[in-house]
Structures are given as structure tokens and as C-alpha cells.
Design a protein around this motif. Sequence first.
Motif, PDB file in Angstrom:
ATOM      1  N   ALA A  80      13.221  23.535 -35.974  1.00 25.95           N
ATOM      2  CA  ALA A  80      12.858  24.863 -35.489  1.00 25.95           C
ATOM      3  C   ALA A  80      13.919  25.298 -34.471  1.00 25.95           C
ATOM      4  CB  ALA A  80      11.469  24.832 -34.856  1.00 25.95           C
ATOM      5  N   LYS A  81      14.922  25.983 -34.932  1.00 25.22           N
ATOM      6  CA  LYS A  81      16.097  26.310 -34.109  1.00 25.22           C
ATOM      7  C   LYS A  81      15.747  27.155 -32.886  1.00 25.22           C
ATOM      8  CE  LYS A  81      19.542  24.332 -36.270  1.00 25.22           C
ATOM      9  NZ  LYS A  81      20.357  23.283 -35.611  1.00 25.22           N
ATOM     10  N   ASN A  82      14.680  27.971 -32.973  1.00 24.43           N
ATOM     11  CA  ASN A  82      14.329  28.853 -31.860  1.00 24.43           C
ATOM     12  C   ASN A  82      13.332  28.231 -30.884  1.00 24.43           C
ATOM     13  OD1 ASN A  82      15.953  31.065 -32.543  1.00 24.43           O
ATOM     14  ND2 ASN A  82      14.468  31.732 -34.092  1.00 24.43           N
ATOM     15  N   LEU A  83      12.940  27.002 -31.142  1.00 26.21           N
ATOM     16  CA  LEU A  83      12.012  26.323 -30.238  1.00 26.21           C
ATOM     17  C   LEU A  83      12.801  25.726 -29.074  1.00 26.21           C
ATOM     18  CD1 LEU A  83       8.988  25.597 -29.981  1.00 26.21           C
ATOM     19  CD2 LEU A  83       9.507  23.442 -31.134  1.00 26.21           C
ATOM     20  N   ARG A  84      12.500  26.202 -27.851  1.00 21.90           N
ATOM     21  CA  ARG A  84      13.310  25.835 -26.687  1.00 21.90           C
ATOM     22  C   ARG A  84      12.631  24.856 -25.740  1.00 21.90           C
ATOM     23  NH1 ARG A  84      17.702  28.932 -26.547  1.00 21.90           N
ATOM     24  NH2 ARG A  84      17.709  30.840 -27.807  1.00 21.90           N
ATOM     25  N   GLU A  85      11.342  24.636 -25.912  1.00 26.08           N
ATOM     26  CA  GLU A  85      10.662  23.692 -25.037  1.00 26.08           C
ATOM     27  C   GLU A  85       9.470  23.077 -25.743  1.00 26.08           C
ATOM     28  OE1 GLU A  85       9.444  25.850 -21.619  1.00 26.08           O
ATOM     29  OE2 GLU A  85       7.933  27.044 -22.685  1.00 26.08           O
ATOM     30  N   LEU A  86       9.105  21.885 -25.281  1.00 24.57           N
ATOM     31  CA  LEU A  86       7.938  21.200 -25.821  1.00 24.57           C
ATOM     32  C   LEU A  86       6.691  21.659 -25.078  1.00 24.57           C
ATOM     33  CD1 LEU A  86       9.509  17.643 -26.144  1.00 24.57           C
ATOM     34  CD2 LEU A  86       8.759  19.098 -28.035  1.00 24.57           C
ATOM     35  N   PRO A  87       5.531  21.498 -25.711  1.00 23.58           N
ATOM     36  CA  PRO A  87       4.294  21.961 -25.061  1.00 23.58           C
ATOM     37  C   PRO A  87       3.894  21.069 -23.888  1.00 23.58           C
ATOM     38  CG  PRO A  87       3.788  20.800 -27.099  1.00 23.58           C
ATOM     39  CD  PRO A  87       5.280  20.941 -27.048  1.00 23.58           C
TER      40      PRO A  87
END
Length: 348
Positions: A80-87
Motif C-alpha cells: 500500500a504505497k500511500n500508507l504512511r503509518e501503522l495503526p
Amino acid sequence: MKERLKLIKETIKEEFNKNIFVLNQPMWTVFNNDINKIINFLNKEIYDRIDIPMSLSIYNNELTKLPNNLNIDGSLILIAKNLRELPKNLTVRGNIDARDTSIVNLPEDATIIRGDFYPSIELGGKKRRDNNEWSLDLVTTDSVGERANALYKYITETFDDSDFDNINNFDVYDIIPEPTKHEKMFRFEIPKLDSSEWAVGTYDETESTAIELKKNEMEEHIDNLDIDVIKPYLNKRKMLKDALEYISDEIYEEPEAWGIDVDDIDEDGGYNEDAISERIYFYSELAKEDVIQFYKEHLEGRINDYLNLEDYVADIVENDGFDFLDQYYDNIGEQRINLNDYYIARID
């Protein structure tokens, strides 16, 4: 296991009534945008009852956020290239593979059980370089960073620009750790150097890897092994015990095949017990005298059943060494970093 998988499939059909994700045991592979619905499903009681680890793999380059309090009983693989942080409050019982995301940092409240965190390939190396994380003064003993330094030192001392075009424009931060191991050895990829892949391990890790790979190779060709070569690794006591049982059973089953003449049939139409006993004694003595030869003549197809393959392979590795692990140069590399010795092989 089959009943549990059947339960999963039935529940999937009932819950969604359509194929929005594929069960690729033991991993949920998610292609759908409705992440929350899937997570809610995984948190249901049924997910706790299936009693098998389930990793979660998400393919969605439009995804920008994951729900908090996520608990994965396996690894979490994110493309997921646009995922910038983990929950927040993330718990994973395996690896977190974020190499194909924009995630660089592992949150302080994240919990990883029996695994590691692999940040963005694109940004992770830059972060390590900016923070000088793999400086020899900072890396800890037996760490990924120490292994990466061993690989970097080995490559720069062993090869030149005739081997790799970009070797003069290459540093330790161009080395990318892989989330899966090469058996027991750590894997690394170096996109700048022909996308080459390498395995690095301590002596114990390298020895275990060599034994396992050699064992797999032997199992594929076990029927072609030279009996005289493997003779020291055969369980001769078990071979003799089974041979004696085989002799008795077979002679009673097919007396004529073992040399008992029709003249030895008694008045009741059965074979004379004295003749049968004599044949059993004769062949039993042959087996006791040379059980290997007996198997060659009568039971050759079963010899490998008595082979102690682990000991055989361990001795091969001890005698021949680790060079076969290197699939390019047939020569295992060795490098010492901070008084720790590492073995290095190019595997792709």
C-alpha cells in the motif's frame, strides 16, 4: 484442520455472500477497500476458534489508514504505497512487512511477537542513513545491522567495478533486509548491485542452513544413493530384524519361490514343516552374515528406509564445507565484524 477450514469458508460465505478476499491458507489476502468490515470479521469469535495462525496480507495502493487496535495472529504484509503509518495499539504475532508502503517507523505502542519490522524499502534505507543506524559503533551484536555490515565489507573487499557497475557508488544503507530467511540465514537484497540477493549467517545458522538444503537435495535423489557409500549410516539392527520377519513370512507365503520342491508336500497337501524351517534357517543365516547383501538381492527398494539421513548429511557438510550454498561463485564468504564471524553466500 479440514473441519476448521470448512467452518471458515462457510462463515465467509454467510458474512459477505461474495468473494471479496481469498483464503490462501494460512493467510487472508485482502484486495477490497472495506478494511473495517474484514477486520471486524477477523475479530469475531470464529477467528479465535479456528486455532491456526492467520497472517493478513493487504493489497491496496489507495489505502491511507488502518483501524486501530488491530490484532493479527500471524504476520502483517502490506502493499500500500500511500500508507504512511501503522495503526495505534497494533499487535502482530509475526513479521510486519511494510517494504511496499511509505511507513518508516514502528509506533512505540506496537507489539511484535516472534517477528521483526521491515520498513519502506524506498524510505527505510534513507532513514537508516540519516540516523547513521548501522554505524559499527551503534550496531548490536548478532543484529541485522551487524550482518549488513559484514555483507558490505565482504562485497567491497572481494569485488570491483568489473563485477558490479555501481560498486563505487554503494554503501551499507543500500542493502535491504528481507523479511523471510534463507532457512536459518538472514536474507538481503541489493537493488543497486544487479538486484542481487545474499544470505548472511553465524556459523550455527550457516551450518543449519547447509544441512537442511543438502538434506532436501538428498531426499529428491534418495533412490540413486550408492548403497556402499551410505552403509555406515544404515540401521543394520533394524534391517536384520525386519529381514528375518520378511524371510519367515515370504517362505510360508510362496515356498516354491524360495527353493522348496513340490516333493516336500506332505500327505495333507501342505508343505513339509521341516523343509520350510530349513529354508527359513538357511536364508536367516545369510541375512545375519551380510544383511546389506541380503537387501541388495531381495529388498533393495527398502534400503533407504533404514538410512539415518541427518547424520549422513551432517557428515557431508562437515567434510565438504559450505561453498555449495553460494549459487554464483561456489565459494562461501567469511567476514568478521566486531569480533563476530559471519558467512556470506550469494543466492540469487
